[in-house]
Design a protein around this motif. Sequence first.
Motif, PDB file in Angstrom:
ATOM      1  N   ASP A  10      -2.746   4.465  -5.837  1.00 25.98           N
ATOM      2  CA  ASP A  10      -3.374   3.272  -5.263  1.00 25.98           C
ATOM      3  C   ASP A  10      -4.875   3.517  -5.163  1.00 25.98           C
ATOM      4  O   ASP A  10      -5.422   3.849  -4.112  1.00 25.98           O
ATOM      5  CB  ASP A  10      -2.777   2.992  -3.882  1.00 25.98           C
ATOM      6  CG  ASP A  10      -3.223   1.647  -3.328  1.00 25.98           C
ATOM      7  OD1 ASP A  10      -3.904   0.901  -4.048  1.00 25.98           O
ATOM      8  OD2 ASP A  10      -2.893   1.358  -2.165  1.00 25.98           O
ATOM      9  N   SER A  11      -5.565   3.323  -6.283  1.00 24.12           N
ATOM     10  CA  SER A  11      -6.978   3.681  -6.380  1.00 24.12           C
ATOM     11  C   SER A  11      -7.874   2.630  -5.742  1.00 24.12           C
ATOM     12  O   SER A  11      -7.549   1.440  -5.703  1.00 24.12           O
ATOM     13  CB  SER A  11      -7.367   3.850  -7.858  1.00 24.12           C
ATOM     14  OG  SER A  11      -8.744   4.069  -7.993  1.00 24.12           O
ATOM     15  N   LYS A  12      -9.013   3.107  -5.240  1.00 28.96           N
ATOM     16  CA  LYS A  12     -10.039   2.198  -4.709  1.00 28.96           C
ATOM     17  C   LYS A  12     -11.079   1.845  -5.762  1.00 28.96           C
ATOM     18  O   LYS A  12     -12.013   1.089  -5.497  1.00 28.96           O
ATOM     19  CB  LYS A  12     -10.737   2.848  -3.505  1.00 28.96           C
ATOM     20  CG  LYS A  12      -9.785   3.298  -2.393  1.00 28.96           C
ATOM     21  CD  LYS A  12      -8.976   2.136  -1.851  1.00 28.96           C
ATOM     22  CE  LYS A  12      -8.123   2.557  -0.655  1.00 28.96           C
ATOM     23  NZ  LYS A  12      -7.047   3.520  -1.050  1.00 28.96           N
ATOM     24  N   LYS A  57      -3.730   1.246 -10.716  1.00 31.99           N
ATOM     25  CA  LYS A  57      -3.726  -0.037 -10.008  1.00 31.99           C
ATOM     26  C   LYS A  57      -2.348  -0.652  -9.810  1.00 31.99           C
ATOM     27  O   LYS A  57      -2.114  -1.366  -8.843  1.00 31.99           O
ATOM     28  CB  LYS A  57      -4.629  -1.042 -10.749  1.00 31.99           C
ATOM     29  CG  LYS A  57      -6.119  -0.813 -10.536  1.00 31.99           C
ATOM     30  CD  LYS A  57      -6.496  -0.982  -9.075  1.00 31.99           C
ATOM     31  CE  LYS A  57      -7.975  -0.777  -8.835  1.00 31.99           C
ATOM     32  NZ  LYS A  57      -8.332  -0.870  -7.416  1.00 31.99           N
ATOM     33  N   LYS A 114       0.854  -1.187   0.000  1.00 37.71           N
ATOM     34  CA  LYS A 114       0.000   0.000   0.000  1.00 37.71           C
ATOM     35  C   LYS A 114       0.889   1.236   0.000  1.00 37.71           C
ATOM     36  O   LYS A 114       1.936   1.261   0.638  1.00 37.71           O
ATOM     37  CB  LYS A 114      -0.902   0.023   1.240  1.00 37.71           C
ATOM     38  CG  LYS A 114      -1.760  -1.226   1.425  1.00 37.71           C
ATOM     39  CD  LYS A 114      -2.856  -1.312   0.391  1.00 37.71           C
ATOM     40  CE  LYS A 114      -3.758  -2.518   0.658  1.00 37.71           C
ATOM     41  NZ  LYS A 114      -4.840  -2.623  -0.346  1.00 37.71           N
TER      42      LYS A 114
END
Length: 643
Positions: free
Chosen positions: A361-363, A390, A331
Amino acid sequence: MTSSSVSMIGASKSVAPPNPDKAIRIERANDYPHEVWFFLACLIGLVAVFRLLSFVFSKLSKRNGRSSGDSEKGSSQPKAVMNIRNLPLALVNCYRVVAFRFTFDFGSYSLNLAEILLTMMYMAALFTWTFINTTNVSGGKLDASYWGNRAGVLIASQIPLITALGTKNNIISFITGVPYEKLNYLHRMAARVVFVLVWVHAGAKVTEDLDKTWLRCGILAVSSLTSLCIISVKPVRARAYEFFFYTHLVLVLLFLVGAYRHTEEFSYQTYIWPSFVIWGVDRIVRVIRLVVFNHTYFGFGSGLGTALDASAELLTPKCVRLTLKRPPHFKWTPGQIAYLITPGVSSLPFESHPFTIASYDSKMNVKDIVSSASSTDSGSNSNSTASYWKELVFLINVQEGLTKRLGEIASRKGSVKVYLDGPYGSSHNSNLHDAIILIAGGTGVSHTLPLLLDTIEGVQNGKSLCKRVTFIWCIRDSENVNWISSELAKALSITPDSLKVNVRIFVTGFSAPREYSKSPDVPDLGYDLSDAAPSSSSVECAQTPVSEKSIAIGLRSDNLLNNFATLAPFTSLTMAQGRPSLESLLREEAEETRGGSMWVTVCGSRSIASAVRKGLQFPISGPLTLLRGGADVTLQVESFGYA
């Protein structure tokens, strides 16, 4: 006189009288290092308190109404009206300006006032405790046996501090919140001050007999530290980093071994061995990270972990894009860096180099990203575009050594084996600001692009208060826009209507510097703009004559202009020739953010960072401006121009 009395007199003559100076020297040599450490502990605590107060005042300012909802109202208030409730925030901004935005140049070095002040305080502390109370019992001042021995003990007491400041996982960073890369200047500064003190100590011992082992070990330590300080100067580090890296390891080991044996003679080795512990703990933590994030290579698990094959792509002759699959446990936050170990490319198997993570670091769901990228990337690789949301992407500037070898591999579209160590560094919480200004030069866009993506997604999910983002990027060649053109167009296409995004790209390699024009005329570049973007978006170029070929290369090769047909209503792109007037730009942004908060981050050369610092000094961030409802300005600098 009896024989017994004669023998007693002879015995008294054979025993030397006690030296009254020795007991005093030993007592002070034992006490003064503790006093120095108490002073340093207070200094570290003071830095932690200042950072905490800055954070608390920023929170309180939001609670008292300086939020996004009040920014429009604040901009309409008369400038002459002073609000005493803004006094704490005005003092915080004054501290930020004075401590961090006033810089002094010393040749190729640039230091802010906080760094200069810390350096002077550290020097004053060590040399004061070295030379105070050096009058012997006979009245002789500056007795060399006093200050010479004491200098040696003070040197030994500072070695654990220097070691801690040079490690990536250290307690000082944890206490103060200052990331290790910012503490690296203090590591070099402390080492150089101790280097001077080492020669002070050595100068007091020039008459010693060199056949003593402890003295020869001291000479080894002195010569090792001297060589280390010589090769650690900026020109050597910049031009021959790999040489510096390996030589640094060897010389540090020789210095610590020599210093340990030298101080052992006087029972002061207890100051030295903690350095080995500090260094060992840092290495253990890094090894654990390597195993966790690269466990398939070490035989743990099946099919998980990082894909050791990282694809290398040569975007331009001076830029390599390295893409590798993100480990499931890895992360990171925007602005952080990772160390890459490339055994097949590096000179040694476990040589590591730091690079900023250019991806976010996309959700978001990866399928949504790919489908959205497919609709906006006219002819480009949508999977490559989606990787910025990603996977792990690094934009690497091709120079010499490792990066040059990476460029050769990338030119063949090859792949490299990579170990991953990280992430390192801290990231500012940009969700609390009304306006965000992102400024980058060249590959410094690796720092600002993830912050843009993070802000857009934060506004989408309601976590960010931001209303306006200005993305400024200075590049030498218009072709460099292709580094992130597809990713930038895709990001702007999904920008929510509540967020206004201004992208301003400056091509600096084709004309002399000029002042920025806020609303320049659009010259005829040989293609029709009427179908490229809706009326709510704007595509602007420089007011001065522009090289049609240079701008067309950057826009046409990746269809960036055509992608703007799907942009959100509140986005704009300005591509201009020449250098921007960052001071004017920042003044405009601060004026537009009156009554709110503005966060500025810059990553680039020393000249860019200096221009931004100058633009955010007084009166823009002055206490009177804040008291009259001006913008609360926070600056974060990620620069390469430090000593």
